[in-house]
Write an enzyme that holds these catalytic residues in place. Structure first.
Site, PDB file in Angstrom:
ATOM      1  N   SER A 134       0.831  -1.210   0.000  1.00 12.42           N
ATOM      2  CA  SER A 134       0.000   0.000   0.000  1.00 12.42           C
ATOM      3  C   SER A 134       0.861   1.253   0.000  1.00 12.42           C
ATOM      4  CB  SER A 134      -0.917   0.038   1.216  1.00 12.42           C
ATOM      5  OG  SER A 134      -1.645   1.255   1.181  1.00 12.42           O
ATOM      6  N   GLU A 195     -10.003   2.241   3.971  1.00  9.55           N
ATOM      7  CA  GLU A 195      -9.664   3.443   3.179  1.00  9.55           C
ATOM      8  C   GLU A 195     -10.928   4.029   2.520  1.00  9.55           C
ATOM      9  OE1 GLU A 195      -6.277   2.656   0.501  1.00  9.55           O
ATOM     10  OE2 GLU A 195      -7.425   3.639  -1.070  1.00  9.55           O
TER      11      GLU A 195
END
Ligand code: NBP
Length: 487
Positions: A134, A195
């Site tokens: 990520s 997210e």
């Protein structure tokens, strides 16, 4: 015989992520071989390696040369589009690989594909890791958060590389061995679901401040900058403050106001919600953020609905809700509502991970997961340190909401949170994420819910039976007969 010229590691798939991760690895002093199906990207990477500091990158132009250019046991990272391209890439390389060599897929892969590939690799004596990466382009180049799962031996072979390449925070590099099987991909998937939730909640805070509070982009930029100095300090809050400052190069005002309100997505949010449903875990904030992306896509329908309902007499309530608003207080309330909503969203994500960890015996360490998300990744935030500490205090924590520290914070913020949601509801400004978080909190914290009535209904029409609060056993009642007899 292996020569000194062999590379320590290889990376195949030189699009945005691969190119940047390869250069990051080389910059940390690990000679790396690179390969891409379209070989012009190999040259592009070599050019960048030269420009960015004469980095030790060796370009390879065939799968065979690529594999044979690596030191044994070979470690080979793949960063191609998830799904069939990964299988095709593995097939191209594996005929040149030897037992003990290791494949690391760094893509956003569905965890079951990784589990299938682990057993296929095992049959050839190969080791396999599914590693969540990520941080996007910037993270890949300068320090991502890494979530490797699968063969521990494969992880151990490249632990030194991963430890240097990952983002560094005060309590170590943002990488840890996640667990067996597809756990690395699963954890990355839930990270992406969280997210989605964070982005949705931030967009709702913006909506309320702009449309109820009447704040300008300049004021919003300042407020998000200010928030980024406190409990909300995070990558997403920081970039949001930057977004409000960018002028439109084609006209007046700021670019943000010219962007079409349709959100794209690539699927990890959907997988998160599907998994939550499979495991009977409530993730309403994450689901609300996914639903909002779907609804945002219906731009034409929404425009039509706005027109039809206006013609049917719907009045915009925004004006009346915003008249007499104390801006300063609204800003402070929205900050608190955002923070409390965020805690609920993370509680949902962590509980989804816990349910999967139990199902698959992955033995996930939630404190460690929070720690490796503190840097490098999109959800990086100061607040994750508090989550880490909550799980260190109690690894079996039922929910973040009942951690003593978070419980205190939620209680302190609930009045502001309710004011913001109430104001938004009466103004007709949809805040599905904040509402979902608040409803989650209120449902979870209530010792008694109206589920007794649902049980009675189920028993009435389907003889599903019910339990009683005052005695054990399963009961069935002839509800209709008794009700009508008593009339
Ligand atoms: P993409 O997901 O856009 O994939 C492009 C790469 O896949 C190119 O190297 C392309 O080679 C290769 N490829 C394809 Br498409 N089909 C192939 C095939 N059949 N055989 C061999 N190679 C093939 O790249 P990305 O955006 O760098 O992402 C890579 C992975 O990392 C994905 O799983 C993604 O979901 C994940 N990820 C991306 C981000 C991000 O911010 N972009 C963040 C985190 C994770 P070619 O050049 O020959 O076409």
């Amino acid at each position: 015989m292996e020569s000194a010229a062999l590379s320590r590691i290889g990376l195949a798939g030189l699009a945005v992520m691969g190119q940047n991760l390869a250069l990051n690895i080389a910059e940390k002093g690990f000679p790396i071989s690179v390969y891409n199906r379209t070989t012009s990207k190999v040259d592009e990477t070599l050019d960048r390696a030269a420009v960015e500091g004469n980095l030790p990158v060796s370009g390879q132009y065939s799968p065979r040369d690529f594999v044979l250019s690596l030191q044994r046991p070979r470690s080979l990272i793949i960063l191609v589009k998830a799904g069939a391209p990964v299988d095709q890439t593995i097939a191209a390389f594996s005929e040149y690989m030897e037992p003990g060599d290791c494949i690391i897929d760094g893509g956003n892969e569905w965890y079951q594909n990784t589990e299938r590939r682990i057993s296929e690799a095992e049959q050839k004596g190969l080791l396999y890791l599914g590693m969540g990466v990520s941080g996007g382009e910037e993270g890949a180049r300068n320090g991502p958060s890494l979530m490797p799962g699968g063969s521990f031996q494969a992880y151990d072979n490249i632990k030194d590389i991963l430890g240097k390449v990952a983002a560094q925070v005060e309590d170590g590099p943002c990488v840890t061995y996640i667990g067996e099987g597809g756990s690395g991909n699963f954890v990355k998937m839930v990270h992406n679901g969280i997210e989605y939730g964070d982005m949705q909640l931030i967009s709702e805070a913006y909506d309320v401040l702009k449309n109820v509070g009447g704040l300008s982009n300049e004021e919003l930029a300042e407020i998000f900058t200010e928030w980024n100095r406190g409990e909300l300090e995070s990558f997403l809050v920081e970039i949001t403050s930057d977004i409000f400052r960018v002028k439109d190069e084609f006209g007046d005002g700021e670019l943000v106001d010219k962007i079409l309100d349709k959100t794209g997505m690539k699927g990890t949010g959907k997988w998160t919600v599907q998994q939550a449903a499979e495991l009977s875990v409530a993730t309403p904030t994450i689901a609300a953020s996914l639903d909002c992306r779907y609804l945002s896509g219906l731009k034409d329908e929404r425009e039509n609905a706005a027109k039809v309902l206006r013609e049917a007499g719907l009045k915009e309530e925004i004006g009346s809700a915003s008249s007499g608003i104390d801006k300063k207080r609204l800003v402070d309330d929205v900050r608190q509502a955002l923070y409390a909503s965020k805690i609920c969203s993370y509680a949902q994500g962590m509980n989804l991970l816990r349910a999967k960890s139990l199902e698959k015996s992955w033995n996930l360490n939630f404190g460690e997961l929070a720690r490796i998300w503190k840097g490098g990744c999109i959800i990086r935030a100061v607040f994750l340190d508090r989550i880490k500490k909550a799980y260190q205090r109690n690894p079996d924590l039922a929910s973040l909401v009942v951690d003593p520290e978070f419980a205190k914070e939620m209680v302190q913020r609930q009045a502001a949170w309710r004011r913001v949601v109430g104001l938004a509801v009466s103004a007709g400004i949809s805040t599905p994420g904040m509402c979902a978080s608040l409803a989650y909190f209120d449902t979870y914290r209530r010792a008694r819910l109206p589920a007794n009535l649902v049980q009675a209904q189920r028993d009435l029409f389907g003889a599903h039976t019910y339990e009683r609060t005052d005695r054990s056993g399963a009961y069935h009642t002839e509800w209709t007969k008794l009700a009508r007899k008593s009339n």
